[in-house]
Design a protein around this motif. Structure first.
Motif, PDB file in Angstrom:
ATOM      1  N   CYS A  97       0.838  -1.196   0.000  1.00  0.00           N
ATOM      2  CA  CYS A  97       0.000   0.000   0.000  1.00  0.00           C
ATOM      3  C   CYS A  97       0.875   1.249   0.000  1.00  0.00           C
ATOM      4  O   CYS A  97       2.046   1.201   0.382  1.00  0.00           O
ATOM      5  N   ARG A  98       0.303   2.366  -0.418  1.00  0.00           N
ATOM      6  CA  ARG A  98       1.030   3.635  -0.361  1.00  0.00           C
ATOM      7  C   ARG A  98       1.145   4.139   1.074  1.00  0.00           C
ATOM      8  O   ARG A  98       2.158   4.694   1.473  1.00  0.00           O
ATOM      9  N   THR A  99       0.079   3.973   1.834  1.00  0.00           N
ATOM     10  CA  THR A  99       0.067   4.330   3.249  1.00  0.00           C
ATOM     11  C   THR A  99      -0.528   3.168   4.029  1.00  0.00           C
ATOM     12  O   THR A  99      -1.278   2.358   3.490  1.00  0.00           O
ATOM     13  N   ALA A 100      -0.214   3.093   5.302  1.00  0.00           N
ATOM     14  CA  ALA A 100      -0.661   1.968   6.116  1.00  0.00           C
ATOM     15  C   ALA A 100      -2.176   1.962   6.254  1.00  0.00           C
ATOM     16  O   ALA A 100      -2.765   2.948   6.710  1.00  0.00           O
ATOM     17  N   GLY A 108      -0.692 -15.553   6.754  1.00  0.00           N
ATOM     18  CA  GLY A 108      -0.367 -15.837   5.363  1.00  0.00           C
ATOM     19  C   GLY A 108      -0.490 -14.637   4.456  1.00  0.00           C
ATOM     20  O   GLY A 108      -0.178 -14.724   3.258  1.00  0.00           O
ATOM     21  N   VAL A 109      -0.951 -13.512   5.011  1.00  0.00           N
ATOM     22  CA  VAL A 109      -1.018 -12.250   4.267  1.00  0.00           C
ATOM     23  C   VAL A 109      -0.326 -11.183   5.098  1.00  0.00           C
ATOM     24  O   VAL A 109      -0.661 -10.975   6.267  1.00  0.00           O
ATOM     25  N   ALA A 110       0.634 -10.493   4.504  1.00  0.00           N
ATOM     26  CA  ALA A 110       1.352  -9.429   5.194  1.00  0.00           C
ATOM     27  C   ALA A 110       1.216  -8.132   4.422  1.00  0.00           C
ATOM     28  O   ALA A 110       1.131  -8.131   3.192  1.00  0.00           O
ATOM     29  N   CYS A 111       1.201  -7.029   5.133  1.00  0.00           N
ATOM     30  CA  CYS A 111       1.053  -5.709   4.520  1.00  0.00           C
ATOM     31  C   CYS A 111       2.290  -4.869   4.784  1.00  0.00           C
ATOM     32  O   CYS A 111       2.807  -4.831   5.903  1.00  0.00           O
ATOM     33  N   ARG A 112       2.759  -4.203   3.754  1.00  0.00           N
ATOM     34  CA  ARG A 112       3.878  -3.277   3.882  1.00  0.00           C
ATOM     35  C   ARG A 112       3.598  -2.052   3.012  1.00  0.00           C
ATOM     36  O   ARG A 112       2.743  -2.068   2.137  1.00  0.00           O
ATOM     37  N   GLU A 113       4.345  -0.988   3.266  1.00  0.00           N
ATOM     38  CA  GLU A 113       4.146   0.264   2.546  1.00  0.00           C
ATOM     39  C   GLU A 113       5.239   0.473   1.500  1.00  0.00           C
ATOM     40  O   GLU A 113       6.420   0.261   1.783  1.00  0.00           O
ATOM     41  N   ILE A 114       4.819   0.883   0.317  1.00  0.00           N
ATOM     42  CA  ILE A 114       5.736   1.304  -0.744  1.00  0.00           C
ATOM     43  C   ILE A 114       5.258   2.673  -1.232  1.00  0.00           C
ATOM     44  O   ILE A 114       4.235   2.761  -1.909  1.00  0.00           O
ATOM     45  N   PRO A 115       5.951   3.734  -0.851  1.00  0.00           N
ATOM     46  CA  PRO A 115       5.476   5.077  -1.216  1.00  0.00           C
ATOM     47  C   PRO A 115       5.623   5.358  -2.706  1.00  0.00           C
ATOM     48  O   PRO A 115       6.452   4.752  -3.397  1.00  0.00           O
ATOM     49  N   LEU A 116       4.789   6.260  -3.171  1.00  0.00           N
ATOM     50  CA  LEU A 116       4.862   6.715  -4.561  1.00  0.00           C
ATOM     51  C   LEU A 116       6.114   7.551  -4.759  1.00  0.00           C
ATOM     52  O   LEU A 116       6.448   8.397  -3.930  1.00  0.00           O
ATOM     53  N   LEU A 117       6.816   7.301  -5.848  1.00  0.00           N
ATOM     54  CA  LEU A 117       7.958   8.132  -6.215  1.00  0.00           C
ATOM     55  C   LEU A 117       7.531   8.964  -7.416  1.00  0.00           C
ATOM     56  O   LEU A 117       7.386   8.448  -8.520  1.00  0.00           O
ATOM     57  N   GLU A 118       7.306  10.242  -7.181  1.00  0.00           N
ATOM     58  CA  GLU A 118       6.799  11.118  -8.225  1.00  0.00           C
ATOM     59  C   GLU A 118       7.738  11.141  -9.431  1.00  0.00           C
ATOM     60  O   GLU A 118       8.958  11.245  -9.288  1.00  0.00           O
ATOM     61  N   GLY A 119       7.148  11.029 -10.615  1.00  0.00           N
ATOM     62  CA  GLY A 119       7.914  11.156 -11.844  1.00  0.00           C
ATOM     63  C   GLY A 119       8.616   9.895 -12.298  1.00  0.00           C
ATOM     64  O   GLY A 119       9.309   9.907 -13.319  1.00  0.00           O
ATOM     65  N   ARG A 120       8.435   8.784 -11.559  1.00  0.00           N
ATOM     66  CA  ARG A 120       9.094   7.534 -11.969  1.00  0.00           C
ATOM     67  C   ARG A 120       8.127   6.370 -11.801  1.00  0.00           C
ATOM     68  O   ARG A 120       7.904   5.895 -10.685  1.00  0.00           O
ATOM     69  N   TRP A 121       7.547   5.915 -12.915  1.00  0.00           N
ATOM     70  CA  TRP A 121       6.550   4.859 -12.830  1.00  0.00           C
ATOM     71  C   TRP A 121       7.152   3.550 -12.313  1.00  0.00           C
ATOM     72  O   TRP A 121       6.437   2.703 -11.755  1.00  0.00           O
ATOM     73  N   GLN A 122       8.452   3.387 -12.474  1.00  0.00           N
ATOM     74  CA  GLN A 122       9.098   2.154 -12.017  1.00  0.00           C
ATOM     75  C   GLN A 122       9.171   2.063 -10.488  1.00  0.00           C
ATOM     76  O   GLN A 122       9.433   1.004  -9.946  1.00  0.00           O
ATOM     77  N   GLY A 123       8.975   3.189  -9.812  1.00  0.00           N
ATOM     78  CA  GLY A 123       9.000   3.174  -8.357  1.00  0.00           C
ATOM     79  C   GLY A 123      10.366   3.456  -7.772  1.00  0.00           C
ATOM     80  O   GLY A 123      11.337   3.735  -8.480  1.00  0.00           O
ATOM     81  N   ASP A 124      10.442   3.376  -6.463  1.00  0.00           N
ATOM     82  CA  ASP A 124      11.643   3.699  -5.691  1.00  0.00           C
ATOM     83  C   ASP A 124      12.475   2.431  -5.494  1.00  0.00           C
ATOM     84  O   ASP A 124      12.132   1.572  -4.685  1.00  0.00           O
ATOM     85  N   ASP A 125      13.567   2.306  -6.231  1.00  0.00           N
ATOM     86  CA  ASP A 125      14.409   1.107  -6.141  1.00  0.00           C
ATOM     87  C   ASP A 125      14.870   0.848  -4.707  1.00  0.00           C
ATOM     88  O   ASP A 125      14.865  -0.299  -4.236  1.00  0.00           O
ATOM     89  N   ARG A 126      15.267   1.892  -4.017  1.00  0.00           N
ATOM     90  CA  ARG A 126      15.792   1.725  -2.651  1.00  0.00           C
ATOM     91  C   ARG A 126      14.716   1.185  -1.716  1.00  0.00           C
ATOM     92  O   ARG A 126      14.977   0.288  -0.904  1.00  0.00           O
ATOM     93  N   ALA A 127      13.489   1.703  -1.849  1.00  0.00           N
ATOM     94  CA  ALA A 127      12.402   1.228  -0.990  1.00  0.00           C
ATOM     95  C   ALA A 127      12.069  -0.223  -1.281  1.00  0.00           C
ATOM     96  O   ALA A 127      11.816  -1.019  -0.362  1.00  0.00           O
TER      97      ALA A 127
END
Length: 208
Positions: free
Chosen positions: A161-164, A174-193
């Motif tokens: 999710c973008r936010t918790a 068997g289901v886990a949730c984590r956050e991956i924030p939006l990286l503006e201007g890069r559809w591929q996302g935040d490599d470091r995150a």
């Protein structure tokens, strides 16, 4: 990470997840839901119908941005499957002309999916909720659908999710949730995150 699962498979919703799964795991074998813009309700429907009834002639339209095609019955948006000449805009005629070839590709990938779920492989499914609209109950239904359709299949689900979400504490084992924030201007996302995510996978939550 490598010891916790045999294969990582994306379930949409955004192309970011496909890019990152391939980058991190080195997996190059295509899976059915790769690169698809697809709501979770449509994932359920595709699984419950065993991938049948997709891409019917006369039931396609262009997406609102004109860059892709949408299956009006399945609700799936295709941004990588239909092509046009360089410099030209995609037309519905282009889509209809290529429909048979794209359907054959999806049928091949559906067969690959069936082989996967019948295999002894331990699979980590990744569902990216890029619009933050899904709930713990939705993910529970996804898990139940997979279990009912494929008894004995060894899998877990990572919900991104973008936010918790407020109801993350209601997720089943068997289901886990984590956050991956939006990286503006890069559809591929935040490599470091994404690197940090896979380096710290909650294996005890995924396979309790």
């Amino acid at each position: 990470m490598a010891a916790s699962f045999d294969l990582c498979v994306g379930l949409g919703q955004h192309c970011e997840s496909t890019y990152q799964i391939r980058r991190i795991t080195g997996q190059e074998t295509a899976q059915f839901f790769d690169w698809l813009e697809i709501d979770l309700v449509c994932v359920w429907q595709v699984l419950e119908s065993d991938f049948r009834g997709l891409l019917k002639p006369g039931r396609m339209a262009l997406t609102t941005d004109g860059q892709g095609a949408i299956d009006l019955d399945a609700g799936i948006e295709f941004y990588h499957e239909f092509h046009t000449h360089p410099g030209a805009e995609l037309t519905l005629a282009d889509v209809e002309e290529q429909l048979t070839a794209v359907r054959e590709k999806l049928e091949f990938l559906a067969d690959r999916w069936r082989e996967l779920v019948a295999s002894p492989a331990r699979v980590l499914y990744v569902r990216q909720d890029a619009n933050s609209v899904e709930t713990a109950a939705d993910l529970q239904r996804l898990q139940a659908t997979l279990r009912e359709r494929y008894p004995g299949h060894d899998f877990a689900i990572l919900w991104l999710c973008r936010t918790a979400p407020e109801d993350r504490d209601k997720l089943p084992p068997g289901v886990a949730c984590r956050e991956i924030p939006l990286l503006e201007g890069r559809w591929q996302g935040d490599d470091r995150a994404w690197d940090e995510l896979f380096a710290t996978l909650p294996v005890d939550e995924l396979w309790p």
